[in-house]
Design a protein around this motif. Structure first.
Motif, short mmCIF file in Angstrom:
data_model
loop_
_atom_site.label_atom_id
_atom_site.label_comp_id
_atom_site.label_asym_id
_atom_site.label_seq_id
_atom_site.Cartn_x
_atom_site.Cartn_y
_atom_site.Cartn_z
N ARG A 96 0.84 -1.21 0.00
CA ARG A 96 0.00 0.00 0.00
C ARG A 96 0.87 1.25 0.00
NH1 ARG A 96 -3.25 -3.20 3.21
NH2 ARG A 96 -2.40 -2.40 5.15
N ILE A 99 2.33 1.72 -3.45
CA ILE A 99 1.30 2.22 -4.36
C ILE A 99 1.11 3.72 -4.19
CG2 ILE A 99 -1.20 2.20 -4.82
CD1 ILE A 99 -1.08 -0.87 -4.32
N GLU A 100 1.08 4.18 -2.95
CA GLU A 100 0.92 5.62 -2.70
C GLU A 100 2.10 6.40 -3.25
OE1 GLU A 100 -1.74 7.32 -1.64
OE2 GLU A 100 -2.69 5.35 -1.76
N GLU A 101 3.32 5.87 -3.07
CA GLU A 101 4.51 6.54 -3.61
C GLU A 101 4.46 6.58 -5.13
OE1 GLU A 101 7.78 4.36 -1.94
OE2 GLU A 101 7.38 5.08 0.09
N ARG A 103 1.79 6.51 -7.03
CA ARG A 103 0.74 7.46 -7.43
C ARG A 103 1.25 8.89 -7.37
NH1 ARG A 103 -4.40 4.60 -4.44
NH2 ARG A 103 -4.88 3.18 -6.15
N ALA A 104 2.02 9.21 -6.33
CA ALA A 104 2.59 10.56 -6.21
C ALA A 104 3.56 10.83 -7.35
CB ALA A 104 3.28 10.71 -4.86
N LYS A 105 4.40 9.85 -7.68
CA LYS A 105 5.34 10.01 -8.80
C LYS A 105 4.59 10.17 -10.11
CE LYS A 105 9.30 7.48 -6.98
NZ LYS A 105 10.16 6.30 -7.14
N LEU A 106 3.52 9.39 -10.29
CA LEU A 106 2.73 9.49 -11.51
C LEU A 106 2.11 10.87 -11.65
CD1 LEU A 106 1.50 8.09 -13.99
CD2 LEU A 106 -0.38 7.34 -12.52
N ALA A 107 1.59 11.41 -10.56
CA ALA A 107 1.00 12.75 -10.61
C ALA A 107 2.06 13.78 -10.97
CB ALA A 107 0.36 13.09 -9.26
#
Length: 147
Positions: A96, A99-101, A103-107
């Motif tokens: 989890r 996944i959060e990390e 998502r932040a990189k993707l943004a």
């Protein structure tokens, strides 16, 4: 004709439990009447002359002793499963977090991509306004000038 007495096979629970423990002991020592080699509920039942259901239903302590001797007591199995569950929960928490990390990189990457697309559009407009030919986009010369 002789009628068989149904109560003849019934033994007091204390005596039956003693018989089951003796059956376990005989099997462990290799002295069983049924030549059983491994201590299992079925083997103990055969050795003691009872059904496996009798052991399961009326002598759960004996069944647990047998499972312990097999290395699969319900308590031990529960403890192993609990440790496995804790390990899986830790892995899940790690996933989890990852996944959060991501998502932040993707943004962040998506934001950079939007800025670059905007800059690209602005540069294209500037190129059109100046009639500048970009590198690799030069017009081919006609052959009449070379002659």
């Amino acid at each position: 004709m002789k009628i068989k007495d149904k109560t003849a096979n019934y033994k007091p629970a204390v005596d039956r439990e003693k018989d089951l423990k003796l059956a376990i002991s005989r099997i462990e020592k290799g002295r069983g009447h049924t030549k059983e080699a491994k201590v299992t509920i079925a083997a103990v039942a055969r050795e003691a002359g009872v059904s496996t259901a009798l052991i399961h239903n009326y002598y759960p302590a004996i069944a647990e002793i047998i499972r312990e001797k097999q290395g699969r007591s319900s308590r031990a199995m529960r403890d192993v499963k609990h440790q496995d569950l804790i390990a899986e929960r830790q892995k899940s928490a790690g996933y989890r977090q990852e996944i959060e990390e991501l998502r932040a990189k993707l943004a962040s990457i998506a934001s950079i991509n939007e800025v670059l697309l905007e800059e690209n559009c602005l540069l294209k407009v500037k190129l059109k306004d100046r009639n500048v030919v970009g590198l690799g986009l030069s017009q081919p010369r006609s052959r009449s000038h070379d002659a």
